[in-house]
Enzyme design. Sequence first.
Site, short mmCIF file in Angstrom:
data_model
loop_
_atom_site.label_atom_id
_atom_site.label_comp_id
_atom_site.label_asym_id
_atom_site.label_seq_id
_atom_site.Cartn_x
_atom_site.Cartn_y
_atom_site.Cartn_z
N ASN A 183 46.90 -60.39 73.27
CA ASN A 183 46.06 -59.39 72.61
C ASN A 183 44.93 -58.96 73.53
OD1 ASN A 183 43.34 -59.03 71.10
ND2 ASN A 183 44.88 -58.30 69.67
N LYS A 196 35.92 -72.61 64.00
CA LYS A 196 37.23 -72.41 64.64
C LYS A 196 38.23 -73.31 63.96
CE LYS A 196 38.66 -69.94 68.20
NZ LYS A 196 38.07 -68.69 68.69
N GLY A 212 44.16 -59.83 77.08
CA GLY A 212 44.48 -59.41 78.45
C GLY A 212 45.36 -58.17 78.50
N GLY A 257 46.90 -63.68 81.74
CA GLY A 257 47.09 -63.58 80.29
C GLY A 257 47.25 -62.12 79.88
#
Length: 425
Positions: A222, A104, A224, A219
């Site tokens: 992208n 990440k 949610g 949210g």
Amino acid sequence: MSNFLQNTKLNFQKAAKALGLKEAVIFRLSKPDKALEFEISLKTAKGMKKKKFPACRVQHNNVLGPYKGGIRFHPDSDLDEVKALASLMTWKTSLAGLPFGGAKGAVKIDPKELSQKELEEISRNYVRGAFEIIGPQKDIPAPDVNTDAQVMAWMTDEYSKIAGLWSPAAFTGKPVEIGGSRGREIATAFGGFSVLREYLKSARDLELLGGDLSVALQGVGNVGGNLAKILQQGGFKVIALSDSRGAIYSEEGIDAGRLLKIQEEIESAGGKKCSLADAAAGKYEVLAGEKIWELPADIFVPAALENQITGDNARKIKARIILEMANGPVTPEADEILVKKKIDVIPDILANAGGVVGSYLEWIQNLQGYCWEEERVLAEIDKKMNESFWIVSKIKQEYKTGWREAAYIAAVKRVVRAMELRGWI
Ligand code: NAD
């Protein structure tokens, strides 16, 4: 150490204990292989000094294949958060049966304060800082919070310039025009829907199968936003949505598809972010963001950030199922409360793996020069998610555990077996 990092380690350690792993193996998998920290400079207005922003790339484990994981731009990001997210990627790719490890990256910056030109500069500078350790067979980044297909396009371009050859397989989540995969944009949400569908098939409580199940989502980015639309199309009643500025609610149901389209139109016309409440323009009740936990939805979907459902608010949740689309949204303290309340939590490493499965398919297409139809991509994602769900369901029965522990056991088992086979342990 941050709570989030501690929590992800705790989840791993529970699985390690159930599998009877040796201390040395637990130690090795409790920390990342590598954590690169660097600074990104940004030229501001003419004559002004350069501003610097901390950035990092963390690589957790690559026994199964090249490291893989998103890059987020967020003012609250820090190294501990990225270490936690990198380890989640190792478990997620393992559970999904992919030939990838976990990584990440992040830049500690608020993209809302950047112009497009500055965003491009940050994206390109990130690649310059991490170039040595990323690449199609080393570590393949993808979008995450506040990064999108355009950011991946700049990053792929920068990587290719430095490498001296066009390298689309160095990043996933690119625009389709430059080697992105059809279906990747909705892959995470689509995969979450597949898992929810399988869960509902498996639910003993037959009541859950009938009637209009209601859903609240925290949210609408992208993940949610796309899931809200898919759920609505699938016959679910979306009763609440929230973003970083607040929540909207309607007992009768929100037309999520239409509302998000209006929001998109306002944003592209005005060139800046529009809140859900503004897009709703009085059509739905507006609530403070944290009120979303108390609403009477059957299914709750955290799809924003980590550590959202805590010991404080877990008691207020009325939902019967929590589908973790964000990474790490439920703390271990909340997990215990939810178990007592008999609320099933479908864990992040299972629920949101559709994104990395989509990325895997994009990577394969790039390496082989293919360009598949969306139908094929979504069918492959559906198959993988379906398989993962039933693997976890079987382990849950075998080990008599909850969903999260079962998912971790399946994921850790595969990584450890690969380490044994490769002679690492
Ligand atoms: P995004 O930037 O597109 O959207 C984030 C959304 O969360 C926005 O709607 C924002 O307003 C909202 N938000 C932020 N803070 C909030 C708060 N305090 N309360 C309510 N809403 C808030 O990000 P995304 O790509 O949709 O990612 C969301 C989550 O899903 C993250 O945890 C990410 O790591 C995870 N995830 C993303 C992908 C992917 O493919 N994008 C894949 C797997 C997991």
